[in-house]
Scaffold this motif. Structure first.
Motif, PDB file in Angstrom:
ATOM      1  N   VAL A 166      -3.649   7.766  17.152  1.00  0.00           N
ATOM      2  CA  VAL A 166      -2.228   8.077  17.039  1.00  0.00           C
ATOM      3  C   VAL A 166      -1.489   6.977  16.295  1.00  0.00           C
ATOM      4  O   VAL A 166      -0.541   7.243  15.547  1.00  0.00           O
ATOM      5  CB  VAL A 166      -1.633   8.309  18.437  1.00  0.00           C
ATOM      6  CG1 VAL A 166      -0.118   8.455  18.367  1.00  0.00           C
ATOM      7  CG2 VAL A 166      -2.236   9.559  19.077  1.00  0.00           C
ATOM      8  N   ILE A 185       3.358  12.397  24.221  1.00  0.00           N
ATOM      9  CA  ILE A 185       2.338  11.442  23.773  1.00  0.00           C
ATOM     10  C   ILE A 185       2.880  10.551  22.663  1.00  0.00           C
ATOM     11  O   ILE A 185       2.750   9.322  22.699  1.00  0.00           O
ATOM     12  CB  ILE A 185       1.074  12.183  23.301  1.00  0.00           C
ATOM     13  CG1 ILE A 185       0.366  12.826  24.491  1.00  0.00           C
ATOM     14  CG2 ILE A 185       0.119  11.234  22.570  1.00  0.00           C
ATOM     15  CD1 ILE A 185      -0.753  13.766  24.101  1.00  0.00           C
ATOM     16  N   PHE A 189       4.011   6.467  22.844  1.00  0.00           N
ATOM     17  CA  PHE A 189       2.943   5.632  22.285  1.00  0.00           C
ATOM     18  C   PHE A 189       3.468   4.245  21.899  1.00  0.00           C
ATOM     19  O   PHE A 189       4.492   4.113  21.240  1.00  0.00           O
ATOM     20  CB  PHE A 189       2.328   6.296  21.046  1.00  0.00           C
ATOM     21  CG  PHE A 189       1.301   5.425  20.367  1.00  0.00           C
ATOM     22  CD1 PHE A 189       0.017   5.303  20.897  1.00  0.00           C
ATOM     23  CD2 PHE A 189       1.625   4.715  19.221  1.00  0.00           C
ATOM     24  CE1 PHE A 189      -0.924   4.486  20.288  1.00  0.00           C
ATOM     25  CE2 PHE A 189       0.682   3.902  18.600  1.00  0.00           C
ATOM     26  CZ  PHE A 189      -0.593   3.799  19.140  1.00  0.00           C
ATOM     27  N   PHE A 246      -7.080  14.133  19.874  1.00  0.00           N
ATOM     28  CA  PHE A 246      -6.624  13.263  20.952  1.00  0.00           C
ATOM     29  C   PHE A 246      -7.688  13.261  22.051  1.00  0.00           C
ATOM     30  O   PHE A 246      -8.227  14.313  22.397  1.00  0.00           O
ATOM     31  CB  PHE A 246      -5.286  13.759  21.498  1.00  0.00           C
ATOM     32  CG  PHE A 246      -4.607  12.772  22.406  1.00  0.00           C
ATOM     33  CD1 PHE A 246      -4.021  11.640  21.894  1.00  0.00           C
ATOM     34  CD2 PHE A 246      -4.580  12.985  23.774  1.00  0.00           C
ATOM     35  CE1 PHE A 246      -3.398  10.717  22.729  1.00  0.00           C
ATOM     36  CE2 PHE A 246      -3.968  12.075  24.618  1.00  0.00           C
ATOM     37  CZ  PHE A 246      -3.378  10.933  24.091  1.00  0.00           C
ATOM     38  N   MET A 304      -4.386  12.665  31.836  1.00  0.00           N
ATOM     39  CA  MET A 304      -3.287  12.661  30.878  1.00  0.00           C
ATOM     40  C   MET A 304      -2.110  11.851  31.397  1.00  0.00           C
ATOM     41  O   MET A 304      -1.471  11.105  30.640  1.00  0.00           O
ATOM     42  CB  MET A 304      -2.846  14.087  30.574  1.00  0.00           C
ATOM     43  CG  MET A 304      -1.806  14.181  29.470  1.00  0.00           C
ATOM     44  SD  MET A 304      -2.420  13.620  27.868  1.00  0.00           S
ATOM     45  CE  MET A 304      -3.558  14.953  27.476  1.00  0.00           C
ATOM     46  N   VAL A 307      -2.642   8.235  30.820  1.00  0.00           N
ATOM     47  CA  VAL A 307      -2.446   7.858  29.412  1.00  0.00           C
ATOM     48  C   VAL A 307      -0.965   7.692  29.107  1.00  0.00           C
ATOM     49  O   VAL A 307      -0.542   6.735  28.454  1.00  0.00           O
ATOM     50  CB  VAL A 307      -3.067   8.921  28.482  1.00  0.00           C
ATOM     51  CG1 VAL A 307      -2.622   8.698  27.044  1.00  0.00           C
ATOM     52  CG2 VAL A 307      -4.578   8.862  28.562  1.00  0.00           C
ATOM     53  N   LEU A 308      -0.143   8.619  29.593  1.00  0.00           N
ATOM     54  CA  LEU A 308       1.277   8.566  29.311  1.00  0.00           C
ATOM     55  C   LEU A 308       1.962   7.400  30.003  1.00  0.00           C
ATOM     56  O   LEU A 308       3.027   6.930  29.565  1.00  0.00           O
ATOM     57  CB  LEU A 308       1.950   9.874  29.745  1.00  0.00           C
ATOM     58  CG  LEU A 308       1.505  11.130  28.987  1.00  0.00           C
ATOM     59  CD1 LEU A 308       2.164  12.358  29.576  1.00  0.00           C
ATOM     60  CD2 LEU A 308       1.829  11.014  27.508  1.00  0.00           C
TER      61      LEU A 308
END
Length: 310
Positions: A166, A185, A189, A246, A304, A307-308
């Motif tokens: 990303v 996302i 980031f 992703f 997920m 990750v966020l």
């Protein structure tokens, strides 16, 4: 005499079992599919039914020795819609025994927090069907049969850009749909590293891939299925796949009711046989899908979210 009666009784029992088995074989396998989810499933007036999930359902019905009956439905894309409740209502109302193309996530398989739900619009629905609420059951998933990731798609001016993550989108003009997972996302980031490069579009109103194709943006992040559908509808597109996916995505599979485990066991056996023979991959490619086999975890959980939160 007793021996004759016992033998006669056993014969009657076997005949009854055979009759029930034949009746089950004659019963159609009823599968609910979204009528507008290309290239997974499509049902449009004046055109033959098509899509990966259509041909896969046909292959499974053949494996089970049962005719196939597809119940088409329309999923609403709005804040009040819930794919999990729609699928549960269709199954609980007996409209079908399986819902295909279902995203297998932990949140989509929880016991519903409400006792009833409205049915989505479906082929053959009456005015009363659109008003009433259906008592809900508990959903249970099949084994997954395809992996659906998010992918970066590049516009004409950036089609040669190498994307390995990303972060490689920095300095590109990024178009993204508001309120989507891809939006979350990219906006989060690197503590907001990409925010100044992002332009938001409205889902269902703005044509994200069309704008990207015109050169209004350089890149976007979206479901691989949507890119496949766009390429099929626009064979002269100038958009380019980045080849980057992703790292966290969801598998798709069937979902049924937990009250019918025998059906799910039979479907899992059929899926295993078809997967082992390479048939599912072949059906995906024939439908114009970039087919990716299922990945672990089979059901996406909190990966997920972690990750966020980084």
């Amino acid at each position: 005499m007793r021996t004759w009666l016992a033998a006669s009784g056993a014969t009657v029992l076997l005949m009854a079992v055979a009759t029930l088995t034949a009746a089950a074989a004659d019963e159609a396998l009823r599968v609910c599919l979204d009528e507008d989810l290309p290239p997974l499933s499509m049902h449009h007036r004046g055109a033959p039914d098509s899509g990966f999930d259509v041909t896969l359902a046909e292959a499974i019905a053949q494996k089970l020795g049962r005719p196939l009956k597809i119940q088409w439905f329309e999923s609403k894309l709005d804040e009040d819609s819930s794919p999990a409740l729609e699928a549960n209502a269709l199954l609980s109302d007996g409209r079908c025994s399986l819902v295909g193309g279902y995203a297998l996530t932990k949140d989509s398989l929880v016991v519903p927090g409400v006792k009833t739900a409205k049915l989505p619009d479906f082929q053959g629905a009456t005015r009363d069907d659109r008003r009433r609420r259906v008592p809900l059951g508990v959903l249970a998933p099949s084994e997954p049969y395809i992996y659906s990731p998010l992918t970066v798609v590049l516009g004409p001016k950036a089609r040669d850009r190498r994307i390995a993550g990303v972060g490689d989108l920095a300095s590109l003009r990024i178009g993204i749909e508001s309120g989507t997972l891809a939006d979350a996302i990219l906006m989060t980031f690197g503590d907001g590293k990409l925010i100044d490069d992002i332009t938001h579009l409205v889902p269902g109103r703005d044509d994200l891939l069309g704008a990207l194709d015109r050169g209004d943006f350089d890149a976007t992040l979206l479901d691989l299925r949507r890119f496949d559908a766009y390429r099929a509808a626009h064979p002269d597109t100038r958009l380019a796949p980045s080849g980057y996916y992703f790292p966290i995505g969801a598998n798709r599979g069937y979902v049924g009711l937990a009250s019918d485990p025998a059906l799910l066991d039979a479907v899992n056996k059929a899926l295993s046989d078809l997967q082992g023979a390479g048939t599912i991959a072949e059906l995906g490619r024939a439908a114009g899908l970039t087919y990716l086999p299922p990945r672990e975890p089979a059901i996406l959980g909190d990966e997920m979210l972690r990750v966020l939160q980084k």
